[in-house]
Write a protein that holds these residues in place. Structure first.
Motif, PDB file in Angstrom:
ATOM      1  N   GLU A 428     -27.662   6.995 -10.740  1.00  0.00           N
ATOM      2  CA  GLU A 428     -26.745   6.799 -12.149  1.00  0.00           C
ATOM      3  C   GLU A 428     -27.060   5.861 -12.962  1.00  0.00           C
ATOM      4  O   GLU A 428     -27.242   5.865 -14.014  1.00  0.00           O
ATOM      5  CB  GLU A 428     -25.418   6.504 -11.428  1.00  0.00           C
ATOM      6  CG  GLU A 428     -24.279   6.272 -12.786  1.00  0.00           C
ATOM      7  CD  GLU A 428     -24.314   7.645 -13.416  1.00  0.00           C
ATOM      8  OE1 GLU A 428     -23.898   7.430 -14.982  1.00  0.00           O
ATOM      9  OE2 GLU A 428     -24.239   8.632 -12.929  1.00  0.00           O
ATOM     10  N   GLU A 429     -27.677   4.667 -12.112  1.00  0.00           N
ATOM     11  CA  GLU A 429     -28.064   3.384 -13.282  1.00  0.00           C
ATOM     12  C   GLU A 429     -29.377   3.659 -13.679  1.00  0.00           C
ATOM     13  O   GLU A 429     -29.631   2.979 -14.774  1.00  0.00           O
ATOM     14  CB  GLU A 429     -28.167   1.990 -12.267  1.00  0.00           C
ATOM     15  CG  GLU A 429     -26.850   1.614 -11.653  1.00  0.00           C
ATOM     16  CD  GLU A 429     -26.720   0.389 -10.732  1.00  0.00           C
ATOM     17  OE1 GLU A 429     -27.962   0.287 -10.308  1.00  0.00           O
ATOM     18  OE2 GLU A 429     -26.042  -0.021 -10.467  1.00  0.00           O
ATOM     19  N   HIS A 430     -30.068   4.507 -13.290  1.00  0.00           N
ATOM     20  CA  HIS A 430     -31.573   4.922 -13.838  1.00  0.00           C
ATOM     21  C   HIS A 430     -31.691   6.281 -14.413  1.00  0.00           C
ATOM     22  O   HIS A 430     -32.753   6.822 -14.285  1.00  0.00           O
ATOM     23  CB  HIS A 430     -32.688   4.471 -12.873  1.00  0.00           C
ATOM     24  CG  HIS A 430     -32.703   3.243 -12.363  1.00  0.00           C
ATOM     25  ND1 HIS A 430     -31.858   2.665 -11.243  1.00  0.00           N
ATOM     26  CD2 HIS A 430     -33.435   1.920 -12.868  1.00  0.00           C
ATOM     27  CE1 HIS A 430     -31.911   1.339 -11.177  1.00  0.00           C
ATOM     28  NE2 HIS A 430     -32.984   0.852 -12.114  1.00  0.00           N
ATOM     29  N   LEU A 431     -30.870   7.023 -14.959  1.00  0.00           N
ATOM     30  CA  LEU A 431     -30.864   8.281 -15.082  1.00  0.00           C
ATOM     31  C   LEU A 431     -31.718   8.585 -16.355  1.00  0.00           C
ATOM     32  O   LEU A 431     -31.955   9.611 -16.524  1.00  0.00           O
ATOM     33  CB  LEU A 431     -29.278   8.784 -15.463  1.00  0.00           C
ATOM     34  CG  LEU A 431     -29.108  10.325 -15.067  1.00  0.00           C
ATOM     35  CD1 LEU A 431     -29.269  10.685 -13.639  1.00  0.00           C
ATOM     36  CD2 LEU A 431     -27.691  10.465 -15.664  1.00  0.00           C
ATOM     37  N   SER A 432     -31.751   7.562 -17.109  1.00  0.00           N
ATOM     38  CA  SER A 432     -32.433   7.753 -18.401  1.00  0.00           C
ATOM     39  C   SER A 432     -34.003   7.749 -18.294  1.00  0.00           C
ATOM     40  O   SER A 432     -34.803   8.127 -19.024  1.00  0.00           O
ATOM     41  CB  SER A 432     -32.115   6.850 -19.494  1.00  0.00           C
ATOM     42  OG  SER A 432     -32.446   5.502 -19.066  1.00  0.00           O
ATOM     43  N   ILE A 467     -30.015  15.430  -9.261  1.00  0.00           N
ATOM     44  CA  ILE A 467     -30.478  14.575 -10.532  1.00  0.00           C
ATOM     45  C   ILE A 467     -30.147  15.425 -11.837  1.00  0.00           C
ATOM     46  O   ILE A 467     -29.552  14.943 -12.989  1.00  0.00           O
ATOM     47  CB  ILE A 467     -31.968  14.092 -10.503  1.00  0.00           C
ATOM     48  CG1 ILE A 467     -31.884  12.893  -9.399  1.00  0.00           C
ATOM     49  CG2 ILE A 467     -32.378  13.518 -11.775  1.00  0.00           C
ATOM     50  CD1 ILE A 467     -33.555  12.393  -8.985  1.00  0.00           C
ATOM     51  N   THR A 468     -30.721  16.621 -11.853  1.00  0.00           N
ATOM     52  CA  THR A 468     -30.610  17.606 -13.039  1.00  0.00           C
ATOM     53  C   THR A 468     -28.940  17.752 -13.437  1.00  0.00           C
ATOM     54  O   THR A 468     -28.621  17.727 -14.536  1.00  0.00           O
ATOM     55  CB  THR A 468     -31.155  18.807 -12.487  1.00  0.00           C
ATOM     56  OG1 THR A 468     -32.737  18.893 -12.127  1.00  0.00           O
ATOM     57  CG2 THR A 468     -31.270  19.998 -13.809  1.00  0.00           C
ATOM     58  N   GLU A 469     -28.099  18.025 -12.414  1.00  0.00           N
ATOM     59  CA  GLU A 469     -26.845  18.235 -12.898  1.00  0.00           C
ATOM     60  C   GLU A 469     -26.017  17.044 -13.459  1.00  0.00           C
ATOM     61  O   GLU A 469     -25.547  16.959 -14.298  1.00  0.00           O
ATOM     62  CB  GLU A 469     -26.104  18.487 -11.471  1.00  0.00           C
ATOM     63  CG  GLU A 469     -26.209  19.904 -11.128  1.00  0.00           C
ATOM     64  CD  GLU A 469     -24.943  20.341 -10.020  1.00  0.00           C
ATOM     65  OE1 GLU A 469     -24.226  19.396  -9.886  1.00  0.00           O
ATOM     66  OE2 GLU A 469     -25.273  21.515  -9.493  1.00  0.00           O
ATOM     67  N   LYS A 470     -26.467  15.791 -12.740  1.00  0.00           N
ATOM     68  CA  LYS A 470     -26.047  14.457 -13.303  1.00  0.00           C
ATOM     69  C   LYS A 470     -26.452  14.233 -14.706  1.00  0.00           C
ATOM     70  O   LYS A 470     -25.933  13.547 -15.762  1.00  0.00           O
ATOM     71  CB  LYS A 470     -26.347  13.339 -12.661  1.00  0.00           C
ATOM     72  CG  LYS A 470     -25.725  13.330 -11.026  1.00  0.00           C
ATOM     73  CD  LYS A 470     -24.361  13.855 -11.108  1.00  0.00           C
ATOM     74  CE  LYS A 470     -23.594  14.233  -9.979  1.00  0.00           C
ATOM     75  NZ  LYS A 470     -22.120  14.805 -10.059  1.00  0.00           N
ATOM     76  N   GLU A 491     -33.948  12.588 -24.403  1.00  0.00           N
ATOM     77  CA  GLU A 491     -34.572  11.296 -24.243  1.00  0.00           C
ATOM     78  C   GLU A 491     -33.881  10.243 -23.307  1.00  0.00           C
ATOM     79  O   GLU A 491     -34.150   9.693 -22.391  1.00  0.00           O
ATOM     80  CB  GLU A 491     -35.112  10.468 -25.405  1.00  0.00           C
ATOM     81  CG  GLU A 491     -36.044   9.343 -25.308  1.00  0.00           C
ATOM     82  CD  GLU A 491     -36.399   8.642 -26.531  1.00  0.00           C
ATOM     83  OE1 GLU A 491     -37.037   7.306 -26.309  1.00  0.00           O
ATOM     84  OE2 GLU A 491     -36.327   9.256 -27.511  1.00  0.00           O
ATOM     85  N   ILE A 492     -32.543  10.086 -23.826  1.00  0.00           N
ATOM     86  CA  ILE A 492     -31.678   9.426 -23.080  1.00  0.00           C
ATOM     87  C   ILE A 492     -31.165   9.637 -21.819  1.00  0.00           C
ATOM     88  O   ILE A 492     -31.157   8.784 -20.682  1.00  0.00           O
ATOM     89  CB  ILE A 492     -30.152   9.114 -24.056  1.00  0.00           C
ATOM     90  CG1 ILE A 492     -30.576   8.015 -25.398  1.00  0.00           C
ATOM     91  CG2 ILE A 492     -29.292   8.186 -23.237  1.00  0.00           C
ATOM     92  CD1 ILE A 492     -29.280   8.147 -26.305  1.00  0.00           C
ATOM     93  N   THR A 493     -31.109  11.193 -21.651  1.00  0.00           N
ATOM     94  CA  THR A 493     -30.745  11.498 -20.367  1.00  0.00           C
ATOM     95  C   THR A 493     -31.869  11.835 -19.432  1.00  0.00           C
ATOM     96  O   THR A 493     -31.791  12.576 -18.230  1.00  0.00           O
ATOM     97  CB  THR A 493     -30.048  12.865 -20.477  1.00  0.00           C
ATOM     98  OG1 THR A 493     -30.733  13.794 -21.387  1.00  0.00           O
ATOM     99  CG2 THR A 493     -28.422  12.357 -20.968  1.00  0.00           C
TER     100      THR A 493
END
Length: 522
Positions: A428-432, A467-470, A491-493
């Protein structure tokens, strides 16, 4: 000499007695020392003989201590002004002395001639007005100040010209120039009352007015007004253009927080206005303080200097979204309950009604609903969490309590391991950024194969699909709540490019990103 007020000094240390007698210009204060004593018994003899107007006394002394001496005097005399000399570690004795009706206290650790003279000047004004038949001058004057400020700021019962006229003769400690208002709220007020046996709140008020007043006097010019039992307004003059003055004010408020927290074991919350130069802005300053204080609840550890966050910045929605990210790991086990909680919190935030009361109720309701679903969700954990939520002073604190409660409850059922919890939080903290199985496994100290098996076993989904779903969930949030372009959202996600993002988004949601944004907004 007969017109001067008579002062008796009671202190067992010879050097302190001598210093008090010699370093203060008693004559200029309109006072005279009629005697000094090394203990309470000797002081009572002088008291009975000469009837002093003011007694300056230590608490801890041989033969007879200050508390017993004060108690003897108060049996028949409620008018003599008594000022105690005390150390911070003598707080228990200080409480008892205050209950006996002492007029003031002076800290022995920071005792300076200027502070003693200020205290004596205050008593002289009270005695002067008392001689004139005005009764308890200090109490009446303080009450008048509070009534006038409340009439003007809260109730809007008097116009500005009447306000100025009425406060003119009340010896305000603050000038109508470069004023900042600081609203102070004492947390856990009822617990503080119980702890120090102060059902009426008089002792708490005495402590706050005197301790905060002492700190403000060291800073410069200021005035304290009690708004209600757990709220006070500090009006302080500052130099609006001087950065050093701003830092000094911040230090003063932090010192007030430190002292009151230490004495009363209570968290102090501040809301601070911008700087204004006229009394007619006081109602506006008060509203700023209230808004700033509300934001102080939303952001842990924030002291708002000179103003507030504008509501358009969506601070409440930001706080709710951050809470949602912390709750994310528990979705597999309480998805329906969590969805209800987030809808409720988002509704409050959208209407700018995310108050402590509303947030606490929503969080507690969520926990009890989880208990109904998870029959072995520990009652012990639940009760502990409920108490901590009610005592929390910020929204992030309350959220963290719920996260801890859920984590403990689900770990007891072995449904969510510590390793998976840490992996989900890291993702969650490194999703981007670029996330790989090796990267996440290395962070939590597991082999990639074992971490992959844990995802399938506990979350019933593969590492890559999770990861893809989140990322898609995050993208949906950005599409709805921002005006970012599709490639910027990609880019952000953490998607490699806009094309892959659109393809993946449609596969999961059934719509292209642009179509999702338009239809949802309509």
């Amino acid at each position: 000499m007969g017109d001067k007020y008579k002062v008796l000094i009671v202190e067992d240390e010879v050097l302190v007695r001598g210093g008090l007698k010699s370093v203060i210009s008693w004559g200029k204060l309109g006072m005279e020392i009629i005697g000094d004593a090394a203990n309470g018994r000797a002081a009572l003899e002088i008291y009975e003989k000469d009837r002093p107007d003011i007694i300056l006394t230590d608490i801890k002394m041989p033969v007879m201590d200050g508390l017993e001496m004060i108690a003897r005097i108060r049996e028949t005399d409620e008018k003599t002004k008594i000022v105690i000399l005390t150390c911070y570690e003598e707080f228990v004795y200080l409480q008892e002395a205050m209950r006996m009706g002492v007029s003031d206290y002076i800290s022995k650790l920071k005792m300076k001639p200027a502070e003693i003279e200020t205290a004596m000047e205050k008593l002289k004004r009270e005695l002067d007005e008392s001689r004139g038949g005005s009764g308890s001058a200090a109490g009446e004057r303080t009450g008048q100040k509070e009534d006038i400020f409340k009439q003007y700021i809260f109730y809007h019962q008097i116009p500005i010209d009447i306000f100025r006229a009425r406060i003119g003769g009340l010896h305000l400690g603050v000038r109508e120039k470069d004023i900042v208002m600081c609203r102070m709220m004492l947390g856990k007020y009822e617990k503080v009352q119980t702890k120090i046996s102060d059902a009426q709140g008089m002792l708490i008020r005495f402590l706050i007015m005197n301790m905060a007043g002492e700190i403000i006097k060291r800073y410069g010019e200021g005035e304290i007004i009690q708004e209600k039992e757990d709220c006070y307004l500090l009006l302080i003059n500052v130099d609006n253009t001087a950065g050093e003055k701003c830092q000094e004010l911040k230090y003063v408020l932090q010192e007030v927080s430190r002292i009151l927290s230490g004495y009363l074991d209570s968290h102090v919350i501040w809301g601070i206005s911008r700087v204004y130069g006229s009394w007619d802005r006081l109602p506006e300053m008060y509203q700023e303080c209230c808004r700033a204080m509300k934001h102080a609840y939303l952001e842990k550890g924030i002291l708002f200097p000179y103003g507030m966050r504008d509501a358009s910045e969506g601070l409440e929605l930001q706080a709710v979204r951050e809470a949602g990210r912390q709750f994310l790991p528990f979705t597999p086990f309480c998805g329906a309950q969590l969805d209800g909680l987030m809808k409720q919190l988002t509704s409050y935030a959208s209407e700018e009604e995310l108050t402590k009361e509303n947030a606490d109720d929503a969080l507690l309701h969520f926990l009890y609903r989880c208990k109904e679903k998870q029959q072995d969700f520990s009652e012990e954990i639940l009760q502990k969490a409920a108490g901590q939520i009610r005592e929390s002073t910020t929204f992030p604190d309350a959220v963290q309590t719920v996260v801890t409660c859920c984590r403990e409850g689900f770990e007891r059922r072995n449904e969510l391991s510590v390793e998976i919890y840490e992996a989900v939080r890291y993702i969650e903290e490194h999703l981007s950024g670029k996330l790989t199985l090796n990267q996440v496994a290395g962070h939590i100290g597991l082999s990639p194969n074992y971490l992959s098996s844990l995802f399938k076993k506990e979350l019933h989904i593969s590492f890559v699909d999770y990861i893809t779903e989140k990322r898609v969930i995050k993208a949906k949030e950005l599409l709805l709540e921002t005006d970012l372009k599709t490639h910027e959202v990609a880019e952000i996600t953490g998607f490699a490019d806009d094309s892959y993002f659109s393809k993946t988004f449609k596969k999961i949601t059934g719509r292209l990103p642009s179509s999702f944004r338009k239809r949802t907004k309509i």
